[in-house]
Design a protein around this motif. Structure first.
Motif, short mmCIF file in Angstrom:
data_model
loop_
_atom_site.label_atom_id
_atom_site.label_comp_id
_atom_site.label_asym_id
_atom_site.label_seq_id
_atom_site.Cartn_x
_atom_site.Cartn_y
_atom_site.Cartn_z
N THR A 140 97.22 58.75 77.50
CA THR A 140 95.99 59.03 78.37
C THR A 140 96.47 57.79 79.68
O THR A 140 96.24 58.30 80.14
CB THR A 140 95.06 58.07 77.61
N HIS A 141 96.63 56.70 79.64
CA HIS A 141 97.16 56.12 80.99
C HIS A 141 98.37 55.97 81.90
O HIS A 141 98.16 56.12 82.52
CB HIS A 141 96.81 54.44 80.60
N ASP B 243 89.68 56.22 67.43
CA ASP B 243 90.33 57.57 66.20
C ASP B 243 91.04 55.97 65.59
O ASP B 243 90.82 56.46 64.13
CB ASP B 243 91.00 57.63 67.32
N ASP C 42 98.35 58.01 71.61
CA ASP C 42 97.25 58.49 72.74
C ASP C 42 97.05 57.30 74.11
O ASP C 42 97.11 57.82 74.81
CB ASP C 42 96.30 58.69 71.44
N ARG D 221 88.74 56.54 73.25
CA ARG D 221 88.63 57.75 72.09
C ARG D 221 89.99 57.14 71.36
O ARG D 221 89.86 57.28 69.59
CB ARG D 221 89.35 59.01 72.48
N SER D 222 90.72 56.58 71.60
CA SER D 222 91.83 56.19 70.89
C SER D 222 91.54 54.59 69.79
O SER D 222 91.81 54.99 68.65
CB SER D 222 93.02 54.73 71.87
N PHE E 93 74.38 67.35 78.30
CA PHE E 93 73.98 67.35 76.66
C PHE E 93 72.57 66.75 76.49
O PHE E 93 71.62 66.20 76.99
CB PHE E 93 74.69 66.62 76.34
N TRP F 52 78.16 67.37 70.22
CA TRP F 52 77.62 66.93 69.39
C TRP F 52 76.60 67.17 69.34
O TRP F 52 76.22 65.76 67.88
CB TRP F 52 77.62 65.65 70.45
N PRO F 53 75.37 67.62 69.54
CA PRO F 53 74.54 68.65 68.62
C PRO F 53 74.74 68.16 67.27
O PRO F 53 74.25 68.18 66.57
CB PRO F 53 73.51 69.43 70.02
N ARG G 130 86.39 58.46 77.05
CA ARG G 130 87.65 59.28 78.12
C ARG G 130 88.77 57.82 76.93
O ARG G 130 89.61 58.16 77.10
CB ARG G 130 87.88 58.87 79.50
N ILE G 131 88.72 56.31 77.51
CA ILE G 131 89.96 55.67 77.47
C ILE G 131 89.80 55.07 76.29
O ILE G 131 90.61 55.00 75.70
CB ILE G 131 89.49 54.44 78.58
N ARG H 109 84.20 53.00 83.18
CA ARG H 109 82.67 53.16 83.66
C ARG H 109 81.62 54.14 82.52
O ARG H 109 81.98 55.26 82.47
CB ARG H 109 83.12 54.40 84.83
N LEU I 44 73.76 60.37 73.72
CA LEU I 44 74.00 60.22 72.63
C LEU I 44 73.19 59.02 71.79
O LEU I 44 72.02 59.61 70.67
CB LEU I 44 75.31 60.55 72.31
N VAL J 104 73.99 65.19 65.61
CA VAL J 104 73.24 64.83 65.76
C VAL J 104 72.65 65.35 64.34
O VAL J 104 72.03 64.72 62.91
CB VAL J 104 72.44 64.95 66.72
N SER K 283 81.30 66.41 74.81
CA SER K 283 80.41 66.43 74.52
C SER K 283 79.17 67.59 74.17
O SER K 283 77.94 67.84 73.52
CB SER K 283 79.34 65.67 75.30
N SER L 195 96.84 56.46 67.35
CA SER L 195 95.89 55.96 68.43
C SER L 195 96.93 55.58 69.38
O SER L 195 96.09 55.43 70.17
CB SER L 195 95.64 55.06 68.16
N THR M 7 69.49 59.26 71.55
CA THR M 7 68.84 60.66 71.09
C THR M 7 68.72 60.07 69.46
O THR M 7 67.88 60.16 68.88
CB THR M 7 69.71 62.07 71.26
#
Lengths: 291, 291
Positions: free
Chosen positions: A158-159, B154, A154, B150-151, A290, B177-178, B147-148, B197, B205, B181, B174, A151, B208
């Motif tokens: 990413t950065h 994980d 990762d 995620r690590s 989504f 994702w359904p 995005r950021i 952001r 999500l 769910v 995404s 992680s 929902t």
DNA sequence: TTCGATCTGAAACTATATTTTCAGAGTGGG
DNA sequence: CCCACTCTGAAAATATAGTTTCAGATCGAA
């Protein structure tokens, strides 16, 4: 109206935080940041340090159930008096009611100590040297992590990807690693994460690539991965924690600091890349949907 | 004028008590009686509780070396701030070698401050509540990041997976994702990471699944994701850093602390799972080979 | 895109706080 | 007893704090 006052102003702010607007949240954070002192000055001073306007302060005071700012301030003073006069309460003003034995506090102490020890051990030259390698555009950079540190690898990837091109995240499955090695050229850089229990595959990879003239930047723990002797620059991070697992917090700290150092050194390029990235996000947005 | 300020206002008052007039002494006693709170209100209020007139207050402030009452009051606030400031903040100059301006030190300061602020803002009930949800084996747990983040998701997943079964890491895309769910049932838990952001998809999500009775544990930043209002438990982590990016260090801290809390509460089971895991690693080892 | 709903701070306004002025009260020396 | 002095607070004057209004900005929904 103002909910039965057993609640502190701070509690009230936290409770209603979700109802606050952007500027109000900024203000709320400023109040909590230096609680309660920043709320004891004038409304003007508070607005100033918070970076909002005085009307915003008044509005929030009303949202929290006070008649106006002076009422809020009076509540703060009353709290302060209650807290200060009772000798019991002196302790723990920061973590509010969290007893010392709570896992949050014990963890905080461990992490703070880890950070202190780690900073003491990391040489500035080591750090700056690693940053210099990473910002050298002639070198391609490869990133690899182990089971736990994947992680972190990762996150680094990413950065760093925003900062520069020529960056590759090596997949977890070591069967595929020879393919990556095939592409590496002398002077390239491998950023490896290896903490206990040290992974044999990572050591093998390190041996292989350093033999081919690749520079190794290694993140390891206080005991030191066996790969450390191959490393051009290595960071021995202290990872103790009151838990069954080690703590990666300080490792992430070093990673972020390194990213920041590289980013600062190459700011004009990075800035441009970030701008383009923003545009790309905007363009992609229309594809996303989504539910 | 104003004597070299190492002295508190209280000290100053005591030193010059002999020079004070009758009304001024009365005032001085009132200030010391409920120090420093009574000095933090308006001059009018102070005069009132002291039983003197406001000009008397002004005159004494000047006698003590201040330009006027507001100056005296500012001094009281400054003292208060110094007294209250937290134990963690007392960072002894880390490595003597590292100049203050080096990015490592600036980063360390930022992170320490972030940690301090975050601890102040997290309620223990919030934390313990989240831990309780996560250790409840009847609830399946889903983990999602942006995005950021995620690590971090994980990392959380990797560790929590050792502690319990019924855990799913939601894939980044995404579109899929359904499908997840579809499997969630009432009372299940979604652990979401959403820092600025803020990502629209994550909010959707969250909407929902909470509508379907799923509990939401949210990791967000000091400004608060819009999903916070849907969350059963949310952690507002301070993420400021001297960098183009925000810092995830303290978020990782909370994640680790939470993992540790769950692990401690379910130790006998976790221990057994770890033992089995070790065995499995040993068995797998014979399949692995490299170079 | 346009529209409406919200949010925001500049500026005008009001209220309060703070300072200054000043006259009367007290006090002690002659 | 009177005078000269200091001390004190009422009240006026001033400065600052706090509130309200309102027009532009921002954001999300259609």
């Amino acid at each position: 109206m103002s909910s039965s006052r057993d609640q502190t102003v701070a509690d009230g702010i936290r409770d209603r935080f979700q109802d606050l607007t952007r500027a109000e949240r900024q203000l709320a954070n400023a109040i909590l940041a230096n609680y309660p002192v920043s709320g004891l000055g004038s409304i003007t001073a508070l607005a100033e340090v918070s970076g909002v306007s005085t009307p915003t302060v008044v509005r929030m005071a009303k949202k929290l159930g006070f008649g106006g700012f002076p009422e809020l301030q009076a509540a703060l003073r009353a709290e302060l008096e209650a807290t200060i006069s009772s000798p019991i309460a002196k302790h723990d003003r920061w973590a509010e009611s969290a007893p010392d034995t709570h896992i949050l506090n014990r963890f905080a102490e461990a992490v703070t100590e880890n950070l202190r020890q780690t900073l003491r051990q990391i040489g500035i030259e080591e750090f700056d040297g690693a940053a210099a390698l990473l910002r050298d555009r002639r070198r391609d950079v490869y990133v690899v992590g182990g089971r736990i540190t994947r992680s972190l690898a990762d996150y680094f990837f990413t950065h760093m990807q925003v900062i520069r091109s020529g960056l590759t995240l090596i997949a977890p499955n070591s069967n595929t690693w020879p393919h990556y090695v095939l592409n590496m050229k002398e002077g390239d850089v491998l950023v490896a994460f290896d903490v206990r229990r040290y992974e044999h595959d990572v050591l093998r990879l390190a041996e292989t690539v350093t033999a081919r003239g690749v520079k190794l930047i290694l993140f390891t723990d206080q005991w030191g991965s066996p790969a450390a002797k191959l490393a051009t620059h290595s960071f021995r991070v202290r990872i103790e924690a009151p838990s069954a697992w080690d703590s990666s917090v300080v490792t992430l700290f070093v990673v972020e600091a390194l990213i920041a150092a590289v980013q600062t050194a190459t700011w004009s390029e990075t800035k441009e890349r970030m701008r383009i990235l923003e545009e790309l996000f905007d363009q992609t947005k229309i594809f996303r949907k989504f539910v």
